[in-house]
Design a protein around this motif. Structure first.
Motif, PDB file in Angstrom:
ATOM      1  N   ALA A  29       0.845  -1.205   0.000  1.00 34.89           N
ATOM      2  CA  ALA A  29       0.000   0.000   0.000  1.00 34.89           C
ATOM      3  C   ALA A  29       0.878   1.251   0.000  1.00 34.89           C
ATOM      4  O   ALA A  29       0.611   2.211  -0.725  1.00 34.89           O
ATOM      5  CB  ALA A  29      -0.922   0.001   1.221  1.00 34.89           C
ATOM      6  N   ARG A  30       1.945   1.214   0.798  1.00 38.24           N
ATOM      7  CA  ARG A  30       2.842   2.376   0.869  1.00 38.24           C
ATOM      8  C   ARG A  30       3.521   2.611  -0.486  1.00 38.24           C
ATOM      9  O   ARG A  30       3.602   3.738  -0.969  1.00 38.24           O
ATOM     10  CB  ARG A  30       3.892   2.138   1.960  1.00 38.24           C
ATOM     11  N   LEU A  31       3.963   1.515  -1.120  1.00 35.48           N
ATOM     12  CA  LEU A  31       4.637   1.643  -2.421  1.00 35.48           C
ATOM     13  C   LEU A  31       3.675   2.146  -3.496  1.00 35.48           C
ATOM     14  O   LEU A  31       4.025   3.008  -4.307  1.00 35.48           O
ATOM     15  CB  LEU A  31       5.231   0.295  -2.841  1.00 35.48           C
ATOM     16  N   LEU A  32       2.456   1.603  -3.487  1.00 36.76           N
ATOM     17  CA  LEU A  32       1.475   2.050  -4.485  1.00 36.76           C
ATOM     18  C   LEU A  32       1.165   3.534  -4.306  1.00 36.76           C
ATOM     19  O   LEU A  32       1.107   4.281  -5.284  1.00 36.76           O
ATOM     20  CB  LEU A  32       0.169   1.267  -4.331  1.00 36.76           C
ATOM     21  N   ALA A  33       0.974   3.944  -3.051  1.00 31.43           N
ATOM     22  CA  ALA A  33       0.643   5.350  -2.772  1.00 31.43           C
ATOM     23  C   ALA A  33       1.768   6.249  -3.272  1.00 31.43           C
ATOM     24  O   ALA A  33       1.518   7.283  -3.894  1.00 31.43           O
ATOM     25  CB  ALA A  33       0.411   5.554  -1.280  1.00 31.43           C
ATOM     26  N   GLU A 218       6.444  -8.072  -7.392  1.00 33.82           N
ATOM     27  CA  GLU A 218       5.458  -8.772  -8.232  1.00 33.82           C
ATOM     28  C   GLU A 218       4.032  -8.407  -7.832  1.00 33.82           C
ATOM     29  O   GLU A 218       3.160  -8.211  -8.691  1.00 33.82           O
ATOM     30  CB  GLU A 218       5.668 -10.293  -8.126  1.00 33.82           C
ATOM     31  N   VAL A 219       3.795  -8.296  -6.525  1.00 32.99           N
ATOM     32  CA  VAL A 219       2.449  -7.931  -6.061  1.00 32.99           C
ATOM     33  C   VAL A 219       2.114  -6.511  -6.519  1.00 32.99           C
ATOM     34  O   VAL A 219       1.031  -6.258  -7.069  1.00 32.99           O
ATOM     35  CB  VAL A 219       2.341  -8.035  -4.511  1.00 32.99           C
ATOM     36  N   VAL A 220       3.070  -5.592  -6.322  1.00 37.09           N
ATOM     37  CA  VAL A 220       2.829  -4.192  -6.707  1.00 37.09           C
ATOM     38  C   VAL A 220       2.578  -4.089  -8.214  1.00 37.09           C
ATOM     39  O   VAL A 220       1.672  -3.381  -8.654  1.00 37.09           O
ATOM     40  CB  VAL A 220       4.011  -3.286  -6.274  1.00 37.09           C
ATOM     41  N   ASP A 221       3.357  -4.827  -9.013  1.00 42.45           N
ATOM     42  CA  ASP A 221       3.162  -4.782 -10.470  1.00 42.45           C
ATOM     43  C   ASP A 221       1.766  -5.270 -10.859  1.00 42.45           C
ATOM     44  O   ASP A 221       1.101  -4.666 -11.699  1.00 42.45           O
ATOM     45  CB  ASP A 221       4.234  -5.621 -11.179  1.00 42.45           C
ATOM     46  N   GLN A 222       1.332  -6.363 -10.237  1.00 45.33           N
ATOM     47  CA  GLN A 222      -0.019  -6.883 -10.536  1.00 45.33           C
ATOM     48  C   GLN A 222      -1.076  -5.836 -10.198  1.00 45.33           C
ATOM     49  O   GLN A 222      -2.028  -5.613 -10.944  1.00 45.33           O
ATOM     50  CB  GLN A 222      -0.307  -8.130  -9.699  1.00 45.33           C
ATOM     51  N   MET A 223      -0.898  -5.197  -9.047  1.00 46.25           N
ATOM     52  CA  MET A 223      -1.894  -4.211  -8.619  1.00 46.25           C
ATOM     53  C   MET A 223      -1.860  -2.979  -9.516  1.00 46.25           C
ATOM     54  O   MET A 223      -2.908  -2.448  -9.896  1.00 46.25           O
ATOM     55  CB  MET A 223      -1.645  -3.826  -7.154  1.00 46.25           C
ATOM     56  N   MET A 224      -0.633  -2.535  -9.868  1.00 46.38           N
ATOM     57  CA  MET A 224      -0.510  -1.344 -10.726  1.00 46.38           C
ATOM     58  C   MET A 224      -1.176  -1.581 -12.075  1.00 46.38           C
ATOM     59  O   MET A 224      -1.762  -0.664 -12.641  1.00 46.38           O
ATOM     60  CB  MET A 224       0.966  -0.979 -10.933  1.00 46.38           C
ATOM     61  N   ALA A 225      -1.082  -2.816 -12.557  1.00 51.28           N
ATOM     62  CA  ALA A 225      -1.686  -3.111 -13.877  1.00 51.28           C
ATOM     63  C   ALA A 225      -3.209  -2.903 -13.802  1.00 51.28           C
ATOM     64  O   ALA A 225      -3.821  -2.371 -14.733  1.00 51.28           O
ATOM     65  CB  ALA A 225      -1.355  -4.551 -14.290  1.00 51.28           C
TER      66      ALA A 225
END
Ligand code: DC
Length: 231
Positions: A29-33, A218-225
């Motif tokens: 969540a922190r990275l996505l934000a 990998e999780v962040v990439d999936q979510m960003m997509a």
């Protein structure tokens, strides 16, 4: 075509992330934000601050009536500076006291008190009302932001989650046996998933990601997509 930063700010999405303890929610969540230029709302910190206040007042976190009598005397604020949040209880910065095992267990216990959830609801909604927020907790997609633009539910194998939480505690200087952390996590899981009000369950429209065998990137990439398709 506008620049990416303009598009992001123009869209001001609400991204809701739910899941159990140790699943990696806070990290992603922190990275996505930060990638999106959005606010990171860690709602667990509000429940932890509440637990801290309950303990400090000498009340038993499991005594719902006693906990409810604390609420009218309590002021709780979250302040944001350059992506980092500070939590104030009656004006005192308690941010560095919220990650102890005792506060973790007490937070899970007080979070089952209906009056506590009702008291914290408007605070969370007020922070997220303008959008451009990545909100993380147990009931973001189901209860706090049911109209969120994108919802994720993260899961991972309980042994993987216990190991991750164990390393986090060790890194933070708390020496504890893995078995103790595993037992705490199992207890919190049962309480968080089975409480009668706002239990930890995926929203019907949440995207499910099993993070057991995935790296953070990998999780962040999936979510960003998924998010990029909505920007
Ligand atoms: O995410 P965390 O481990 O910091 O959360 C601490 C406790 O707070 C967790 O055991 C359950 C509760 N919680 C909750 O009930 N609802 C939320 N939205 C966030 C946390």
């Amino acid at each position: 075509m506008g620049c990416v930063a303009e598009e992001k700010q123009a869209s001001r999405l609400i991204v809701a992330i739910d899941g159990p303890a140790g699943v990696g929610k806070s990290t992603v969540a922190r990275l996505l934000a930060s990638r999106l230029g959005y606010l990171y709302l860690d709602t667990g910190a509000l429940y932890r601050a509440m637990a801290w206040a309950v303990i400090e007042s000498g009340r038993d976190p499991a005594d719902a009536e006693a906990v409810a009598t604390l609420l009218p005397t309590l002021s709780l604020q979250m302040q944001f500076h350059h992506g980092a949040a500070t939590v104030l209880v009656n004006g005192k910065d308690v941010s560095s006291d919220l990650r102890t095992p005792a506060v973790s267990v007490a937070a899970s216990v007080v979070s089952a008190v209906p009056a506590v959830r009702a008291w914290l609801l408007p605070i969370q909604r007020q922070i997220g009302q303008g959008g451009a927020v990545v909100a993380e907790g147990r009931d973001m997609g189901t209860n706090v932001f049911p109209a969120a633009d994108v919802k994720f539910f993260l899961e991972a194998d309980p042994t993987v989650r216990a190991q991750r939480r164990h390393w986090e505690l060790v890194a933070a200087g708390h020496s504890r046996a893995l078995e103790e952390t595993t037992a705490d996590l199992a207890g919190r899981d049962t309480r968080d998933r089975s409480r009668s009000i706002a239990p930890l369950v995926p929203a019907e429209d949440a995207r499910f990601i099993d993070t057991s065998a995935l790296s953070v990137a990998e999780v962040v990439d999936q979510m960003m997509a998924v998010i990029a398709a909505r920007l």
